[in-house]
Motif scaffolding. Sequence first.
Motif, PDB file in Angstrom:
ATOM      1  N   LEU A  80      42.722  53.466  36.374  1.00 48.08           N
ATOM      2  CA  LEU A  80      43.470  52.177  37.134  1.00 48.08           C
ATOM      3  C   LEU A  80      42.655  51.923  37.953  1.00 48.08           C
ATOM      4  CD1 LEU A  80      45.868  52.067  38.380  1.00 48.08           C
ATOM      5  CD2 LEU A  80      45.220  54.615  39.886  1.00 48.08           C
ATOM      6  N   GLY A  81      41.241  51.552  38.243  1.00 47.72           N
ATOM      7  CA  GLY A  81      40.710  50.505  39.356  1.00 47.72           C
ATOM      8  C   GLY A  81      40.554  49.193  38.350  1.00 47.72           C
ATOM      9  N   ASN A  82      40.361  49.025  37.295  1.00 53.38           N
ATOM     10  CA  ASN A  82      40.061  48.615  36.186  1.00 53.38           C
ATOM     11  C   ASN A  82      41.648  47.608  35.813  1.00 53.38           C
ATOM     12  OD1 ASN A  82      36.895  48.617  35.249  1.00 53.38           O
ATOM     13  ND2 ASN A  82      37.483  47.993  32.880  1.00 53.38           N
ATOM     14  N   TYR A  83      42.036  48.166  36.039  1.00 49.87           N
ATOM     15  CA  TYR A  83      43.977  47.331  36.003  1.00 49.87           C
ATOM     16  C   TYR A  83      44.368  46.470  36.569  1.00 49.87           C
ATOM     17  CZ  TYR A  83      47.721  46.557  34.647  1.00 49.87           C
ATOM     18  OH  TYR A  83      49.474  45.454  34.395  1.00 49.87           O
ATOM     19  N   VAL A  84      43.571  47.023  37.878  1.00 46.32           N
ATOM     20  CA  VAL A  84      43.752  46.745  39.342  1.00 46.32           C
ATOM     21  C   VAL A  84      42.683  45.924  39.492  1.00 46.32           C
ATOM     22  CG1 VAL A  84      43.384  46.483  42.096  1.00 46.32           C
ATOM     23  CG2 VAL A  84      44.851  48.536  40.644  1.00 46.32           C
ATOM     24  N   GLY A  85      41.766  45.455  39.346  1.00 42.77           N
ATOM     25  CA  GLY A  85      41.228  44.322  38.866  1.00 42.77           C
ATOM     26  C   GLY A  85      40.962  42.965  38.128  1.00 42.77           C
ATOM     27  N   PHE A  86      41.686  43.979  36.529  1.00 41.04           N
ATOM     28  CA  PHE A  86      42.530  42.475  35.956  1.00 41.04           C
ATOM     29  C   PHE A  86      43.826  42.075  36.775  1.00 41.04           C
ATOM     30  CE2 PHE A  86      46.193  42.533  32.384  1.00 41.04           C
ATOM     31  CZ  PHE A  86      44.393  41.076  30.982  1.00 41.04           C
ATOM     32  N   TRP A  87      44.491  42.870  36.978  1.00 44.16           N
ATOM     33  CA  TRP A  87      45.644  41.995  37.539  1.00 44.16           C
ATOM     34  C   TRP A  87      45.392  41.563  38.830  1.00 44.16           C
ATOM     35  CZ3 TRP A  87      47.320  42.328  42.613  1.00 44.16           C
ATOM     36  CH2 TRP A  87      48.498  42.309  43.413  1.00 44.16           C
ATOM     37  N   PHE A  88      44.356  41.325  39.115  1.00 46.54           N
ATOM     38  CA  PHE A  88      43.821  40.874  40.884  1.00 46.54           C
ATOM     39  C   PHE A  88      43.635  39.331  39.749  1.00 46.54           C
ATOM     40  CE2 PHE A  88      40.320  39.445  43.568  1.00 46.54           C
ATOM     41  CZ  PHE A  88      41.551  38.917  45.063  1.00 46.54           C
ATOM     42  N   GLY A  89      42.443  39.641  38.786  1.00 40.31           N
ATOM     43  CA  GLY A  89      42.332  38.516  37.691  1.00 40.31           C
ATOM     44  C   GLY A  89      43.013  37.502  37.305  1.00 40.31           C
ATOM     45  N   ARG A  90      44.285  38.456  37.167  1.00 47.90           N
ATOM     46  CA  ARG A  90      45.180  37.225  36.660  1.00 47.90           C
ATOM     47  C   ARG A  90      45.920  36.528  37.411  1.00 47.90           C
ATOM     48  NH1 ARG A  90      47.094  38.463  31.509  1.00 47.90           N
ATOM     49  NH2 ARG A  90      49.008  37.689  32.113  1.00 47.90           N
TER      50      ARG A  90
END
Length: 214
Positions: A80-90
């Motif tokens: 979940l942490g990685n996905y939040v980072g991915f979403w933030f990056g996009r």
Amino acid sequence: MDQFIELFKHLINPQWIIDHGGLYLLLLIIFAETGLFVGFFLPGDSLLFIAGIYVEALSKSFYNIPFVVIMVMIALAGVLGNYVGFWFGRKSGPLLFNKKDTFFFKQKHLYQARDFYEKYGGGAIFLARFLPIIRTFAPIIAGVVQMERKRFMFFNIVSSFCWVFSMMLAGHYLDKAFPTLKEHLELIVIILIVITTLPVLIKLFFGKRKPSTS
């Protein structure tokens, strides 16, 4: 200010996190350290290793759930942490390259993660999970470069489970093999920090050396 400094000291101390925050704080730390750029300073590897040593106490403090369930919960927090980072990056990642340095944010960490990602491609998501600082920014960079979502999630899930299970199982079984391990936790944490940060330091000091000119 003194209270902030004291809290910072506690948050980088894996033993304090386990003793005072239990599984709840452990999940929060792993979530933040694996995807929120403000969490790059938090312990990851050493925290998981010590959590493996004290997994019985963690289990008792959380309804006596089995060891494997604890590992799965922590791995999911990492996913979940990685996905939040991915979403933030996009969504807003490109703006980070124009952001000025602050106490919690250093552009050099962002560029290190970008170089690492460009060198290893999709596998960087997996490899970065085992490298402090880099693992915080790698998913953000993946979002910035618009990595395909399904591909990202594959590497995200596999890497999180491999990272969490390997670190916690290592701590758990080494503690069983060497019962006095708990007496040397500070030394173990230092060794883990040196081992896991060495590749980052090598990249930082030697990765961009200019070729000599004759």
